[in-house]
Design an enzyme around this catalytic site. Sequence first.
Site, PDB file in Angstrom:
ATOM      1  N   LYS A 112       1.609 -10.918   4.831  1.00 14.27           N
ATOM      2  CA  LYS A 112       1.805 -11.600   6.115  1.00 14.27           C
ATOM      3  C   LYS A 112       0.894 -10.985   7.180  1.00 14.27           C
ATOM      4  O   LYS A 112       0.266 -11.692   7.953  1.00 14.27           O
ATOM      5  CB  LYS A 112       3.243 -11.387   6.571  1.00 14.27           C
ATOM      6  CG  LYS A 112       4.119 -12.601   6.374  1.00 14.27           C
ATOM      7  CD  LYS A 112       5.524 -12.223   6.724  1.00 14.27           C
ATOM      8  CE  LYS A 112       6.258 -13.178   7.577  1.00 14.27           C
ATOM      9  NZ  LYS A 112       7.682 -12.832   7.654  1.00 14.27           N
ATOM     10  N   LYS A 192      -3.287   7.628   0.092  1.00 14.11           N
ATOM     11  CA  LYS A 192      -2.620   7.409  -1.196  1.00 14.11           C
ATOM     12  C   LYS A 192      -3.629   6.859  -2.205  1.00 14.11           C
ATOM     13  O   LYS A 192      -4.395   5.947  -1.880  1.00 14.11           O
ATOM     14  CB  LYS A 192      -1.487   6.385  -0.994  1.00 14.11           C
ATOM     15  CG  LYS A 192      -0.815   6.010  -2.283  1.00 14.11           C
ATOM     16  CD  LYS A 192      -0.015   4.724  -2.194  1.00 14.11           C
ATOM     17  CE  LYS A 192       0.347   4.284  -3.601  1.00 14.11           C
ATOM     18  NZ  LYS A 192       0.388   2.895  -3.890  1.00 14.11           N
ATOM     19  N   LYS A 195      -5.720   1.493  -6.406  1.00 10.25           N
ATOM     20  CA  LYS A 195      -6.825   0.589  -6.761  1.00 10.25           C
ATOM     21  C   LYS A 195      -7.370  -0.101  -5.526  1.00 10.25           C
ATOM     22  O   LYS A 195      -8.555  -0.283  -5.381  1.00 10.25           O
ATOM     23  CB  LYS A 195      -6.299  -0.550  -7.656  1.00 10.25           C
ATOM     24  CG  LYS A 195      -6.044  -0.201  -9.062  1.00 10.25           C
ATOM     25  CD  LYS A 195      -5.667  -1.451  -9.845  1.00 10.25           C
ATOM     26  CE  LYS A 195      -4.228  -1.883  -9.642  1.00 10.25           C
ATOM     27  NZ  LYS A 195      -3.240  -1.005 -10.230  1.00 10.25           N
TER      28      LYS A 195
HETATM   29  P1  ADP Z   1      -1.919   0.683  -7.268  1.00 11.41           P
HETATM   30  O1  ADP Z   1      -1.378   1.176  -5.947  1.00 11.41           O
HETATM   31  O2  ADP Z   1      -3.175   1.389  -7.634  1.00 11.41           O
HETATM   32  O3  ADP Z   1      -2.056  -0.823  -7.320  1.00 11.41           O
HETATM   33  P2  ADP Z   1       0.422   0.250  -8.895  1.00 11.41           P
HETATM   34  O4  ADP Z   1       1.052  -0.387  -7.706  1.00 11.41           O
HETATM   35  O5  ADP Z   1      -0.001  -0.654 -10.016  1.00 11.41           O
HETATM   36  O6  ADP Z   1      -0.842   1.089  -8.376  1.00 11.41           O
HETATM   37  O7  ADP Z   1       1.401   1.377  -9.425  1.00 11.41           O
HETATM   38  C1  ADP Z   1       1.912   1.532 -10.738  1.00 11.41           C
HETATM   39  C2  ADP Z   1       2.878   2.720 -10.767  1.00 11.41           C
HETATM   40  O8  ADP Z   1       2.228   3.930 -10.379  1.00 11.41           O
HETATM   41  C3  ADP Z   1       4.046   2.559  -9.785  1.00 11.41           C
HETATM   42  O9  ADP Z   1       5.223   3.140 -10.345  1.00 11.41           O
HETATM   43  C4  ADP Z   1       3.590   3.332  -8.584  1.00 11.41           C
HETATM   44  O10 ADP Z   1       4.662   3.777  -7.766  1.00 11.41           O
HETATM   45  C5  ADP Z   1       2.828   4.497  -9.214  1.00 11.41           C
HETATM   46  N1  ADP Z   1       1.754   4.951  -8.307  1.00 11.41           N
HETATM   47  C6  ADP Z   1       0.654   4.250  -7.934  1.00 11.41           C
HETATM   48  N2  ADP Z   1      -0.129   4.968  -7.100  1.00 11.41           N
HETATM   49  C7  ADP Z   1       0.489   6.160  -6.928  1.00 11.41           C
HETATM   50  C8  ADP Z   1       0.170   7.365  -6.181  1.00 11.41           C
HETATM   51  N3  ADP Z   1      -0.938   7.457  -5.458  1.00 11.41           N
HETATM   52  N4  ADP Z   1       1.060   8.389  -6.240  1.00 11.41           N
HETATM   53  C9  ADP Z   1       2.185   8.307  -6.981  1.00 11.41           C
HETATM   54  N5  ADP Z   1       2.532   7.225  -7.714  1.00 11.41           N
HETATM   55  C10 ADP Z   1       1.705   6.164  -7.703  1.00 11.41           C
END
Ligand code: ADP
Length: 325
Positions: A112, A192, A195
Amino acid sequence: MKRSLSGIKPTNIPHLGNHLGMILPAISLQADHDVFYFVADYHALTTVRDAEKMRDWSRQIAAYFLAFGLDPQRAVFFRQSDIPEVTELAWMLSCVVNMGMLERAHAWKAAKDRGNEGAEVHGLFAYPVLMAADILIYDSDVVPVGKDQVQHVEMTRDMAERFNQTFGETFKIPAAKVREEVEVVPGLDGRKMSKSYDNTIILMDKPKQLRKRLGLIVTDSTPLEDPKNPDTCNVFALYKLFATKAQADELAEKYRAGNFGYGHAKLALAERIEEAVGEARERYYELVARPDDIEDVLAAGAVKARAKAREVLNRARANVGFRAG
Ligand code: ADP
Ligand code: TRP
C-alpha cells in the site's frame, strides 16, 4: 513429541539471513521434535512467474535443507503444492478472518505504501490465510521462523481461535519460535539481510565468489593503523555469528589494538564461514546434480504430510457441517 512446522519460499537460493534465522534453527529442532518442513511454492507463486525457475529453486531449497542435515527418515519434508488440502482449509479460514486483520499485515501495508494496492495480486493479500492453513493443518505446536514472520503466526493463532469459537474445538494453537541471537541478520550494508535489498551473502556461492561478496560489506573509513570499534562494525557483527566466544574476543582485541584493517577482518570472516559450511556446500552441489533423488524425498514426504492434512481437514469439514470426506 511436539510438532515443529515451517516453510520457506523458493524465490531464490537461500541467503545467510534465511540460513541463520530459519533453516539452521528449524533443522536443529529435529533432535527433539516431530518435524514437518516444506518448500512454500504456493506462496512463491505470488511473485515467481517462470516455471523453470520455480522448479529449480524448489529443488535448491530442498537440497539446502538436506545438505545441512535435515534427515528425511526422521523429518516429513515436502512441497506445499503436493498438499492441495491446504488450499481448501485456506478457504475455510478466509470465511472467518476479517479484512481488517489482513489489511494490517506488514507485507500488505508495504504494498500500500508503494501505492500499489490496486495492482497487487490477491494472493499477496490472502498470504497470511494460506500460511495459517499450512500451520494448522498439521496440528503444529511450534513454528521456527525469523522475526519478520512472527506477525503471520500471531494471525494464525487468531484465525484458529476464531474458528474454534465459531465451530467448536478444531485446531491446536501454535506458537512462533524465534532465535533471539539471529532475529535479524544484518546484510552487506548493515540493514536487514534481504533479497529485496540486494545485500545478501549466499553461502552456497563458490569460495572465491563469496570472498568477493564479503569484500562489499560496508565499513567506515578509519585508517588501517587506528584502533577500531568492533561493536559498530558490520564485519564483526557477522563474524560473531560464526565464531566461538573466544574467537570473537580475539578478533575484538585486534580491532581495538589498531594496525588491523577491515580487509583482514573480512578474511577472518571468510575463514570461519568456510569451516562452517565447506562440507555442506559440497553435499549441496552433489544433491542438486541428482534432481530425481530430491524429487523422491519430496514425494515420500508428501505422502506422509497428506495423510495428516486429510485428518485435520476432515475434522474442520465435519465441524462446519460439510461431509467429512
Ligand atoms: P527475504 O527477506 O530475503 O525475502 P524471506 O522473506 O523469504 O527472505 O525469508 C525466509 C525465512 O528466513 C523467514 O523465516 C524469515 O523470517 C527468515 N529471514 C529472512 N531474512 C532474515 C534475516 N535477515 N535475519 C533473520 N531471519 C531472516
Ligand atoms: N511466509 C513464510 C516466508 O515468507 C513462508 C511460509 C509459508 C511459512 N507457509 C509457512 C513459514 C508456514 C512458516 C509456516 O518466509
